[in-house]
Design an enzyme around this catalytic site. Sequence first.
Site, mmCIF file in Angstrom:
data_model
loop_
_atom_site.group_PDB
_atom_site.id
_atom_site.type_symbol
_atom_site.label_atom_id
_atom_site.label_comp_id
_atom_site.label_asym_id
_atom_site.label_seq_id
_atom_site.Cartn_x
_atom_site.Cartn_y
_atom_site.Cartn_z
ATOM 1 N N LYS A 190 -18.369 3.797 -20.818
ATOM 2 C CA LYS A 190 -18.641 2.335 -20.892
ATOM 3 C C LYS A 190 -17.495 1.687 -19.973
ATOM 4 O O LYS A 190 -17.904 0.646 -19.430
ATOM 5 C CB LYS A 190 -18.640 1.990 -22.378
ATOM 6 N N CYS A 227 -15.230 5.665 -24.297
ATOM 7 C CA CYS A 227 -14.392 5.064 -23.216
ATOM 8 C C CYS A 227 -14.860 5.177 -22.151
ATOM 9 O O CYS A 227 -15.046 4.135 -21.307
ATOM 10 C CB CYS A 227 -12.866 5.194 -23.271
ATOM 11 N N ALA A 273 -12.211 21.915 -15.196
ATOM 12 C CA ALA A 273 -13.816 21.796 -14.781
ATOM 13 C C ALA A 273 -14.733 22.081 -15.888
ATOM 14 O O ALA A 273 -14.379 22.700 -16.978
ATOM 15 C CB ALA A 273 -14.156 22.642 -13.612
ATOM 16 N N ARG A 294 -5.340 8.347 -27.181
ATOM 17 C CA ARG A 294 -6.669 9.258 -26.993
ATOM 18 C C ARG A 294 -6.887 9.787 -28.275
ATOM 19 O O ARG A 294 -6.174 10.195 -28.967
ATOM 20 C CB ARG A 294 -6.175 10.467 -26.252
ATOM 21 N N THR A 343 -10.818 -3.238 -25.427
ATOM 22 C CA THR A 343 -10.948 -3.109 -23.666
ATOM 23 C C THR A 343 -11.977 -4.089 -23.318
ATOM 24 O O THR A 343 -13.123 -4.079 -23.665
ATOM 25 C CB THR A 343 -11.597 -1.505 -23.282
#
Length: 462
Positions: free
Chosen positions: A290, A287, A279, A163, A129
């Site tokens: 940042k 991830c 919640a 993920r 990324t």
Amino acid sequence: MTGGMPRCYQICVIGCGYVGLVTGGCLAYLGHRVVCVDLDRDRITALQNGVPVIHEPGLAEIQRLAEKRLLYTTGGTEDMAQADIIIVAVGTPSLPDGGVDLTQVEDALRKIAGIHQQRERQVVAIKSTVPAGTGEWASALLQSGRQPTAARRTVVSNPEFLREGSAVGDMLYPDRIVVGTVDSWALEMMENLYQPILTQNFSVPPGIPRPHDFPLPAMVRCKPVTAELIKYAANAFLSVKVSFINEIAGLCDKLGADVRQVAVGIGLDRRIGPLFLQAGIGWGGNCFGKDTAALLATAREYGLEMPITKGAVEVNRRQRRMVIEKLQQELKTLRGKTVGLLGLTFKPNTDDLRDAPALAIAGQLVRLGAFVKACDPVGVPGCRQQYPDLAITYADNVLDLAKGCDALVLVTEWEEFRHLPLPALAEVMRQRVLVDGRNVLDPLEVAAAGFRYVGFGSNQQS
Ligand SMILES: NC(=O)c1ccc[n+]([C@@H]2O[C@H](COP(=O)([O-])OP(=O)(O)OC[C@H]3O[C@@H](n4cnc5c(N)ncnc54)[C@H](O)[C@@H]3O)[C@@H](O)[C@H]2O)c1
């Protein structure tokens, strides 16, 4: 193993972390020949000996099934030269100002630049990324390398959306694959690379079933800078969604409404959707924190405010503080109290502790004079090793954890923590407070076992 494979490539994956190993393992499983490179000698030795270096469900099996086409090395110079496609999957941690530390990417690119490619055409796909504009910078950096005149090499942005905890399934059954390039031949190579996934033309590996009614994944073809931004926008949007429901949970606590039902009620609206409306303590991991910080740093470079993303980050910080406030409300002073944390890793089914809420919560509790105990199905060895100064007493099981505690906090919703032996835990605790940081327990059941149940916007039932 695979049928109808249009093209089988020689791939070199740089970086053997969560993304690199899953990418390498899956591409080899799909029929490509893959060499995975990392600087960490111990990591490579373990991988060469078939010893898992990360906890990722299904990965070891994929690696085993693909072992004939999957190699690991610390060198990689020759493998990079011979690769049709080099995939950069090294880390891109945060700088103190929220910007992105591209040192690992730069090191990898300089290494590639110094190599004479042996293929006429070579793609360098950046899966790490990286901020918008990195592709252009990477191209300039690679052009500084020595190359035979006929050779062509192009940088493609190919962000990753897997993920941790379900990474192998996410790689094989993605919602979409994003490819940012303006070169038609590079695009064609990327289409060939992912052909088995795009057409779902491969045998489903044991233990990683194709989701029911899975539609063929879309391929988003765009400019590199757009691809780079898609990744940040996706993570920022998901962060906003979680922080939004957490904001509503705060109001539910005041009003006596149940945020779980609010989530169901709004999630049924297809424009909203049911996912990411849980919640609780909020997000953590390598991830979201940042990437939202990086997006804000990019916007700052242009004098642009992004109040929605900024708000999501602030609400997330508040959720972690709220755990402490809820404990203070129940236990009054925390000095001398013992708090047991159920879970250390930032989410279930991973051993990743980066930006894990449990670490921040433990640190704050210790500062306030509390004793902290913790238990986690896989996170304890990593926590001992990576955070040796954190004053945590580790327990082997939940009963051990509960002994002498004034409160338990469910931090990570591991499956086994969803089914706690509540009466047995209550018996060995000093005070019976249970903070359900993920809203996954039944408040009535918890209360029936003699606990004071404290949820996030879900208290009114106790
Ligand atoms: N972890 C995730 O869930 C996830 C999901 C999507 C995208 N990403 C992005 O993917 C990238 C990698 O993430 P990760 O979690 O796999 O990181 P990681 O820290 O687990 O792994 C990075 C690996 O790269 C190695 N490395 C660093 N420099 C190298 C070099 N020059 N040559 C060879 N190896 C080198 C490191 O030793 C390490 O093993 C990051 O940019 C991250 O933001 C991560």
